[in-house]
Design an enzyme around this catalytic site. Structure first.
Site, short mmCIF file in Angstrom:
data_model
loop_
_atom_site.label_atom_id
_atom_site.label_comp_id
_atom_site.label_asym_id
_atom_site.label_seq_id
_atom_site.Cartn_x
_atom_site.Cartn_y
_atom_site.Cartn_z
N TYR A 1 -21.82 11.86 72.43
CA TYR A 1 -21.36 12.52 71.25
C TYR A 1 -22.44 12.41 70.03
O TYR A 1 -23.45 11.70 70.12
CB TYR A 1 -20.10 12.15 70.62
CG TYR A 1 -19.67 10.82 70.53
CD1 TYR A 1 -20.54 9.63 70.15
CD2 TYR A 1 -18.30 10.19 70.53
CE1 TYR A 1 -20.02 8.53 70.09
CE2 TYR A 1 -17.76 8.89 70.49
CZ TYR A 1 -18.84 8.06 70.11
OH TYR A 1 -18.55 6.66 69.96
N GLU A 2 -22.27 13.03 68.79
CA GLU A 2 -23.15 13.11 67.86
C GLU A 2 -24.39 13.43 68.21
O GLU A 2 -25.27 13.15 67.45
CB GLU A 2 -23.26 11.51 67.38
CG GLU A 2 -23.05 11.34 65.79
CD GLU A 2 -22.40 12.36 65.07
OE1 GLU A 2 -21.45 12.41 64.98
OE2 GLU A 2 -23.24 13.29 64.37
#
Ligand SMILES: Cc1cc2nc3c(=O)[nH]c(=O)nc-3n(C[C@H](O)[C@H](O)[C@H](O)COP(=O)(O)OP(=O)(O)OC[C@H]3O[C@@H](n4cnc5c(N)ncnc54)[C@H](O)[C@@H]3O)c2cc1C
Length: 584
Positions: free
Chosen positions: A429-430
């Site tokens: 993620y991110e």
């Protein structure tokens, strides 16, 4: 399953390695000094050890649940959210004018390392709120800042980031959520997936920052705007109004971080406000993402530290075989060279990743002190490396932690498996680590590799300006050779940029690894030099200080020695990949 806050290591990394003292009582941080640093880290350590760490296991086994349209968090988590807010932690790095404490980012990241280590699923909740604070602080109107920010910095409300849609993950240009003007506001419609702490009952309100398109917006990323959409509408006097038309319609069943509710969010004509200018949403989002990316890198460090501590304790306790190091029969597995090497390299990587993340945070702090373009370039260059390199280390060290436990590592009761499962999300993620590598060789390296060359020059000057004794000779040679490989690879990448962009992307992940290895080596060398000075002055615990020197030498021998191989991989080009389009 206990966690001991590594306060001595964190303070050493902040002072001896990153030089945070230069911020003490500076114009940007007038109230900050060494006593405050100690007090804040000690309190963060206590909260982590006593409140957050004991909930890690129950969070994993119980998880969050969606019942009757409400997200119910794991037992103890609501109380922990309250304790976090009451301790003033939600506004640690936020501006004073909005109710925060305006502490340096490096200190904030050091505290968050402990929160993530103690309980990563919990610590995601304030991490997302921090990102919302950054976005509103930089892009909100004065009214929005006054109305919303004090509730976020005070921790009474939480914040979320709503980017992802089923068809729009890495490629946000594909998002289709719509915001239609309605009087002086907007009505938001669409579905967002994977929204961290997207809904829960632990706070009075939740502020969703949502990417969507205005009617007639250009296609692609140039047509994306950012909106603020509260769970409960907020009256002009700050009191809460009616429930907004948005809800969590599902919770994902995940490999790890079970206590963090990962929500499918439905916006069903929800009332929203524009943040920043129309169609400039991605720029505003980058503010959030830069802050969140470094914070995710710090998650990698935290989870690695937690897994390492547990593996070390197990290795000292478990007895198998005779030790070749001590001669002892039925010796602790810690006394077998292979096991000790696994632990030592884990510790070296953790200290390197910690130093890299804190160095990145210090660049942001230095920039606040002195808005110098070179310092900003340094921060921008290091953010994707901190995110990807440190989260890869999180997975690697958690996996090694399982290995050290032998069969018991594969059995859930020990908790080693939970760290491994929890760590696995951080490279995804991110912005996946592949996307970070693409950003590094693309935007961050630029057309002339200035940021890379400046970094190399700074490390070289450090080596030249410190009279390093013979004990360092071999290890410093390894760092110098790695710097040569790093410079050559950087120049090769920028030379291919226009003619062979596929070659550049094919070398991106290896280049990010080499960059992380080099910066990790630099911070460990700084630590080893500082430790040597303290040893010579008879200051501090000699075993702990000698370990800093030996970990650096081990890192140079086992990790920096791969630099030339990485350079070869970076410059291999995309030819084989192109040839493989049919064969895989
Ligand atoms: C537990 C969890 C929590 C999350 N929390 C949030 C949240 O709070 N808010 C939010 O908005 N989102 C959140 N996300 C979404 C997350 O940010 C995305 O999953 C991530 O950005 C990747 O998108 P994707 O899953 O669609 O994968 P894809 O984009 O489909 O990528 C699949 C693979 O292809 C690669 N790839 C894709 N495009 C490229 C490219 N251009 N170049 C090279 N490689 C490429 C990727 O690196 C990856 O390996 C969360 C996800 C999870 C699982």
């Amino acid at each position: 399953m206990t966690y001991r806050a590594p306060l001595a290591d964190l303070k050493f990394s902040l002072t001896a390695v990153t030089g945070i003292e230069r911020l003490y009582q500076s114009s940007a941080y007038p109230d900050f000094d060494g006593d405050l640093l100690d007090a804040i880290l000690d309190a963060a350590g206590q909260l982590s050890e006593e409140v957050l760490a004991p909930l890690n296991r129950v969070g994993d086994t119980h998880g969050a649940k969606l019942e009757n349209d409400k997200v119910i968090v794991a037992p103890g988590f609501a109380e922990a959210v309250s304790a976090f807010a009451e301790g003033g932690w939600a506004g640690l790095g936020a501006p004073v004018e909005h109710g925060g404490q305006a502490m340096p980012k490096a200190l904030e990241m050091a505290a968050y390392e402990m929160f993530h280590a103690a309980n990563m699923a919990f610590a995601l909740y304030p991490t997302l709120s921090q990102a919302a604070i950054e976005a509103l602080h930089h892009h909100g109107t004065e009214r929005q800042k006054a109305l919303y920010l004090p509730h976020l910095t005070g921790g009474e409300w939480s914040g979320t980031m709503n980017l992802t849609e089923p068809q729009a993950g890495s490629d946000l240009a594909l998002l289709t959520s719509q915001a239609v003007p309605d009087g002086d506001a907007y009505r938001l419609t669409g579905q967002k997936i994977y929204i961290t702490w997207g809904d829960h009952e632990t706070r009075d309100n939740i502020l969703h920052l949502v990417l969507a398109r205005l009617p007639g917006a250009p296609e692609g990323t140039r047509g994306i705007s950012l909106f603020l959409c509260p769970k409960y509408l907020v009256n002009d006097d700050g009191s809460l109004g009616e429930r907004n038309a948005l809800r969590a319609v599902g919770l994902e069943h995940k490999l790890g971080i079970h206590a963090s509710p990962t929500c499918v969010m439905a916006f069903e004509g929800a009332k929203a406000e524009l943040v920043g200018q129309p169609h400039q949403g991605l720029m505003a989002m980058f503010t959030m993402m830069n802050a969140a990316r470094l914070a995710v890198g710090v998650q990698g460090v935290g989870i690695a530290e937690r897994a390492y501590q547990q593996a070390l304790a197990y290795a000292r306790d478990r007895r198998q075989g005779n030790s070749i190091l001590t001669g002892e029969k039925k010796a602790p597995i810690f006394d077998h060279p292979d096991v000790r090497l696994m632990l030592a390299l884990s510790r070296a990587k953790i200290e390197a990743a910690r130093g890299l993340c804190l160095l990145t945070a210090m660049a942001a702090d230095d920039y606040r002190l002195n808005a110098d373009a070179r310092v900003k370039r340094r921060e921008d260059f290091l953010v994707p490396v901190a995110k990807a390199w440190a989260t890869d280390i999180g997975v690697e060290v958690a996996s090694t932690g399982v290995q050290v436990h032998g069969g018991m590592g594969f059995i859930e009761e020990t908790g080693a498996a939970q760290h491994y499962r929890d760590a696995r999300i951080a490279p995804i993620y991110e912005g996946t680590n592949g996307i970070q590598a693409g950003d590094l060789v693309g935007r961050k390296l630029g057309d002339d590799a200035a940021s890379a060359i400046e970094l190399k020059e700074d490390i070289q000057s450090y080596i030249q300006n410190n009279s390093l004794n013979d004990n360092f000779k071999k290890s410093v040679e390894a760092l110098e050779a790695a710097l040569t490989a790093f410079e050559a690879a950087s120049l090769w990448l920028v030379a291919q940029k226009k003619a062979r962009p596929a070659d550049v992307q094919a070398g991106a992940t290896a280049y990010l690894k080499l960059t992380g290895d080099v910066v990790g080596g630099y911070v460990l060398l700084r630590g080893a030099v500082a430790a040597t000075a303290r040893l010579e002055a008879n200051e501090g615990d000699p075993a702990w200080l000698r370990a800093k020197v030996e970990l650096w030498k081990l890192y140079a021998a086992h990790i920096l020695s791969h630099a030339q191989a990485l350079q070869t991989a970076i410059t291999a080009g995309a030819g084989s990949l192109e040839a493989l389009s049919e064969g895989l």
